[in-house]
Design a protein around this motif. Structure first.
Motif, short mmCIF file in Angstrom:
data_model
loop_
_atom_site.label_atom_id
_atom_site.label_comp_id
_atom_site.label_asym_id
_atom_site.label_seq_id
_atom_site.Cartn_x
_atom_site.Cartn_y
_atom_site.Cartn_z
N HIS A 109 33.03 17.51 36.91
CA HIS A 109 32.42 16.20 36.84
C HIS A 109 33.38 15.12 36.37
N GLN A 110 34.46 15.48 35.67
CA GLN A 110 35.36 14.47 35.10
C GLN A 110 36.52 14.11 36.03
N ILE A 111 36.72 14.84 37.08
CA ILE A 111 37.84 14.56 37.98
C ILE A 111 37.61 13.24 38.73
N GLU A 112 38.59 12.35 38.71
CA GLU A 112 38.48 11.06 39.36
C GLU A 112 39.36 10.95 40.59
N GLU A 113 40.27 11.90 40.77
CA GLU A 113 41.21 11.80 41.89
C GLU A 113 41.63 13.19 42.34
N ILE A 114 41.76 13.36 43.64
CA ILE A 114 42.27 14.59 44.22
C ILE A 114 43.74 14.37 44.58
N PRO A 115 44.65 15.23 44.13
CA PRO A 115 46.07 15.03 44.46
C PRO A 115 46.31 15.04 45.97
N ASN A 125 32.47 11.83 39.48
CA ASN A 125 33.34 10.69 39.19
C ASN A 125 34.36 10.43 40.28
N LEU A 126 34.33 11.23 41.30
CA LEU A 126 35.29 11.09 42.41
C LEU A 126 34.74 10.09 43.42
N THR A 127 35.50 9.01 43.68
CA THR A 127 35.01 7.95 44.57
C THR A 127 35.85 7.78 45.83
N ARG A 128 37.03 8.41 45.88
CA ARG A 128 37.89 8.28 47.07
C ARG A 128 38.56 9.61 47.39
N LEU A 129 38.89 9.79 48.65
CA LEU A 129 39.60 10.98 49.11
C LEU A 129 41.06 10.64 49.36
N TYR A 152 29.05 9.83 44.92
CA TYR A 152 29.34 8.41 44.74
C TYR A 152 30.62 7.98 45.46
N LEU A 153 30.91 8.62 46.55
CA LEU A 153 32.07 8.23 47.36
C LEU A 153 31.86 6.82 47.91
N LYS A 154 32.91 5.99 47.83
CA LYS A 154 32.78 4.58 48.24
C LYS A 154 33.18 4.33 49.69
N ASN A 213 28.59 16.49 55.05
CA ASN A 213 27.28 16.13 54.51
C ASN A 213 27.03 14.64 54.48
N LYS A 214 28.12 13.83 54.42
CA LYS A 214 27.90 12.38 54.38
C LYS A 214 29.08 11.64 54.97
N PHE A 215 28.81 10.44 55.48
CA PHE A 215 29.85 9.53 55.97
C PHE A 215 29.53 8.16 55.40
N VAL A 216 30.48 7.59 54.65
CA VAL A 216 30.26 6.31 53.97
C VAL A 216 31.05 5.23 54.70
N VAL A 217 30.35 4.24 55.22
CA VAL A 217 31.01 3.11 55.87
C VAL A 217 31.42 2.13 54.77
N GLY A 218 32.73 2.00 54.57
CA GLY A 218 33.24 1.16 53.49
C GLY A 218 33.30 -0.31 53.85
#
Length: 817
Positions: A564-570, A589-593, A611-613, A629-634
């Motif tokens: 839950h605390q990870i904010e970024e994937i390397p 807490n991860l909002t971007r890939l 909560y992906l943006k 599972n989801k596609f977010v139009v930014g």
């Protein structure tokens, strides 16, 4: 070299059937079997390394068709040496096998008949017996001559014992002209042989009829004018054609004839349907009845303190461990019948039932063992892998199937059908009682019975292990699959002796306690000693960052993060060219890939956080994706637009598209985004609240028409004034569920009455609707066909928060649902 390896593996495989039949009885066979499995693991790892190197070279544009043309010389030499070593080991094992036969075709072992039940030794089945007898004695109001009652339950629960009690009851004898018991050999129904047996028992004729047509006629003639009661015991065969053949002959009996079946498979019940077919699910016996059964077989008085209080207490704990399975209780009680040493009772209490079998307590294992032994080979592998699941741990069907895929346990099917094939396998294991629905849980949650878990541990041997901080005694260097529930990182030092770990699942042990193991230290260990890792799952909410070195796990196929605390994937994760499954759905807490996600050319299943943006620009390169599972139009130009979905033609299952309000108007090709995705079954479309250009919303929504195969549709926060024509179009005849949320500007409901298969409809938050009229039932274009009725399949209708609704016009006599 690879051809020689394949040949030796095939030859060794001919010994497996005989070995599998004997390994439960002979320790030396199990030792040989485990040594062979270890060698097969080594061979499989070797082939996987070659494929991985080929894939990496392909990604680097240096791929060539022949292995020798692209492998580095040092790698090629090392591989040849490893192949030679494995081939020699396979030859040695074949030559020095413990007296095993080569079996070209599996020969199923003889099933020993169940001992006759004495009613005085059976506890907790009075109510079950009376229910079954009541069903057997009741008249079939349907008018059909033949009815089937099936007793369904897991191995060892007492199906055959209950059937024996029913069979011997005087009421059965007086109600039927004749009654006969047939044990189905190996669970497989030989129709002609069974018909022959019925004729022999009913007529005492010893002749054999070879012509199937004559046999059917003879059976019909034999049963004519008879009200019969047959028991078919231990049926596993779910071949519908066989049962149809049998039923056509058996239906010649008088009305009220009954067949009682015992089976572990619910599929058998559905395939045996006659005039009336009833499934009776046999449950475990209560604790008190289990204690009475235990005390009878252990030869102690359950009501008197003839022995010490300690033995009574231990005995009761043993009964609790048996989880209401009569066969398990009897097995353990019989072992203790002549034993009054407290220490030995305690040892039994603390050991798994498989340890008891090795000490010649054999009653429970045959029941569960044959359940396993008769499984198809691919189901055996799938079941054994589940030994990684801790006892009583809840799992979902999707999670298990994706793990099977990552481990190549479903490799007998095409990539496109792998999920469907996995679902078939899981349903098959459920129907055979290897898994059961978790009590008071979501219907997607399942659990493995403790005794089934013990069976999985036994067949897995030393290769799969569930470890905590208190138990390292059984840990072996052979372990290939490991799940760990603990908090002490020093325990991982003991794992350094593993040579080829494939699976590592780190489960959160206790919420709120920080885990002191640093991820970079863990990955350093993984890279140093576990260089064949295919599956890595981290269930740890306190992990805040992944080190870049995770990208060096080049054989990884499955990565799951419940952090839950990870904010970024390397970005280095995108160097994992073999990665097929990436699970991030609980990383809140991860909002971007990573922007370079397009490098994951083999990624097939991507589950994104809540909560992906936005989606990365390269998402369209993941053309192998089947699950998204989801596609977010930014909102930003640097993110992927909705047209990228057009490239993902293999998507199936469920898809949620959010941020549709960020689509910048009608674009060329927007209509192709969804209409060709024929494998999607569930679609959810969501807008934002702050929308200004309402005409644009209408046009965009109209262009997002999905394929008519869709089964479920949800629409949320649409701000247009009208729904496009495709919503409610009768061509969407597969839709069974529609949910419309918070479409506050719409004043008219779409013509959902035209959806012929619609069962569940929910409409919430339509502040603009003042009247529900005929347009809710039929389209205004007059597409209603004379004679058809709206909502013909509707079962559930729910309206909420229609604050301005004043009038609802019904069509009297025409609403069928």
């Amino acid at each position: 070299k690879l051809g020689e390896l394949e040949s030796e593996l095939r030859c060794a495989g001919l010994l497996l059937d005989d070995a599998e039949q004997k390994l439960i009885k002979e320790k030396k066979v199990k030792e040989w079997f485990d040594e062979l499995r270890e060698t097969v693991y080594d061979a499989d790892d070797l082939v996987y390394k070659i494929k991985t190197e080929a894939l990496r070279n392909q990604q680097n544009n240096s791929f060539k068709t022949k292995v020798k043309n692209f492998l580095p010389t040092s790698f090629e030499k090392a591989i040849k040496g490893e192949i030679d070593g494995i081939v020699e080991k396979l030859k040695y094992l074949q030559k020095n096998n413990p007296g095993l036969r080569r079996v070209e075709k599996q020969e199923l072992p003889e099933r020993l008949p169940t001992p006759l039940a004495k009613e005085s030794d059976v506890y907790g089945r009075d109510a079950d017996k009376e229910t079954i007898i009541k069903l057997l004695l009741s008249d079939d109001v349907s008018g059909d001559n033949l009815s089937v009652i099936a007793i369904v339950g897991m191995g060892g629960i007492g199906k055959t014992t209950l059937a024996q009690l029913v069979f011997d009851d005087e009421r059965i004898k007086s109600n039927f002209n004749c009654k006969e018991w047939f044990t189905v050999e190996h669970g497989k129904v030989d129709c002609l042989k069974l018909m022959q047996k019925i004729i022999e028992k009913m007529t005492s004729d010893g002749f054999t009829i070879e012509e199937p047509f004559d046999l059917q006629n003879k059976l019909k003639e034999t049963l004519m004018d008879k009200k019969f009661f047959f028991v078919f015991d231990d049926v596993w065969d779910d071949d519908r054609q066989k049962w149809n053949l049998l039923k056509s002959s058996l239906a010649s009996g008088l009305c009220g004839s009954k067949i009682l079946v015992t089976t572990r498979s619910t599929d058998v019940v559905s395939d045996m349907k006659a005039g009336r077919s009833i499934q009776y699910d046999l449950k475990e016996v209560s604790y008190e009845d289990g204690w009475l059964l235990f005390s009878t077989y252990a030869r102690i008085d359950a009501n008197m303190d003839e022995y010490s209080d300690d033995l009574q207490e231990i005995g009761r704990d043993i009964v609790r461990k048996c989880n209401g399975l009569p066969l398990a209780i009897k097995s353990l009680a019989s072992l203790l019948a002549h034993e009054r040493d407290k220490e030995k009772w305690v040892n039994i209490l603390k050991n798994d039932i498989w340890d008891l079998y090795e000490k010649k307590s054999i009653d429970i294992l045959p029941a569960l063992w044959w359940s396993y032994y008769y499984l198809p080979s691919h189901l055996k592998s799938c079941f054994a892998y589940c030994a990684l699941i801790p006892k009583s741990y809840r799992v979902t069907k999707q999670d298990i199937i994706l793990l099977w895929i990552a481990e190549d346990l479903l490799c007998s099917t095409s990539n496109e059908r792998m999920i469907e094939f996995g679902e078939e396998c899981f349903r098959d294991l459920i129907s055979r009682s290897f898994f059961q629905p978790a009590a008071h849980e979501d219907e997607s949650a399942f659990v493995m019975h403790d005794l089934m878990h013990d069976l999985a541990n036994f067949v897995s041997g030393e290769f799969r292990f569930v470890m905590d901080d208190n138990d390292l005694s059984n840990f072996s260097s052979k372990v290939r699959h490991l799940s760990y529930m603990g908090r002490d990182p020093k325990k991982f030092e003991a794992l350094s002796k593993t040579k080829g770990l494939r699976t590592l699942i780190l489960l959160e042990f206790e919420s709120g306690k920080p885990w002191s193991l640093r991820m970079d230290h863990l990955l350093e260990s993984l890279l140093r000693t576990w260089n064949c890792l295919r599956v890595l799952a981290l269930y740890e909410r306190n992990i805040t960052k992944l080190p870049d070195s995770i990208g060096d796990l080049k054989y990884l196929r499955y990565l799951e993060l419940v952090c839950h605390q990870i904010e970024e994937i390397p970005k280095t994760v995108c160097n994992l060219y073999s990665l097929q499954i990436l699970m991030l759905k609980y990383c809140s807490n991860l909002t971007r890939l990573p922007t370079n996600i397009g490098n994951l050319i083999n990624l097939r299943h991507l589950l994104l956080p809540p909560y992906l943006k936005e989606m990365p620009l390269q998402i369209g390169k993941l053309t192998s994706l089947q699950t998204l599972n989801k596609f977010v139009v930014g909102k930003n130009n640097g993110s992927a637009g909705i047209k990228q979905l057009k490239e993902l033609q293999s998507l199936r299952g469920t898809l949620h598209i959010s941020g549709i309000g960020n689509v910048t108007g009608i674009q060329d090709g927007l209509e192709a985004v969804l209409k060709d995705k024929k494998f999607l079954s569930e679609l959810s479309l969501s807008w934002e609240w702050d929308i200004d250009d309402l005409p644009k919303e209408n046009e965009v929504f109209g262009a997002l028409k999905p394929h008519t195969n869709l089964k479920e549709l949800a629409i949320n926060a649409y701000r247009g004034t009208n729904f496009p024509n495709w919503v409610g179009d009768q061509l969407f005849s597969n839709l069974v569920k529609v949910t419309l949320y918070n479409c506050t500007n719409c004043s008219v409901l779409p013509p959902l009455g035209q959806l012929s298969s619609l069962k569940d409809l929910k409409i919430v938050g339509f502040d603009g609707v003042k009247e529900i009229n005929s347009e809710f039932y039929y389209s205004s274009a007059g597409s209603h066909v004379r004679g058809t009725k709206p909502f013909r399949s509707l079962e559930s209708l729910r309206f909420e928060f229609l604050s301005k609704l004043e009038k609802w016009s019904f069509i009297e006599g025409k609403v069928e649902g």
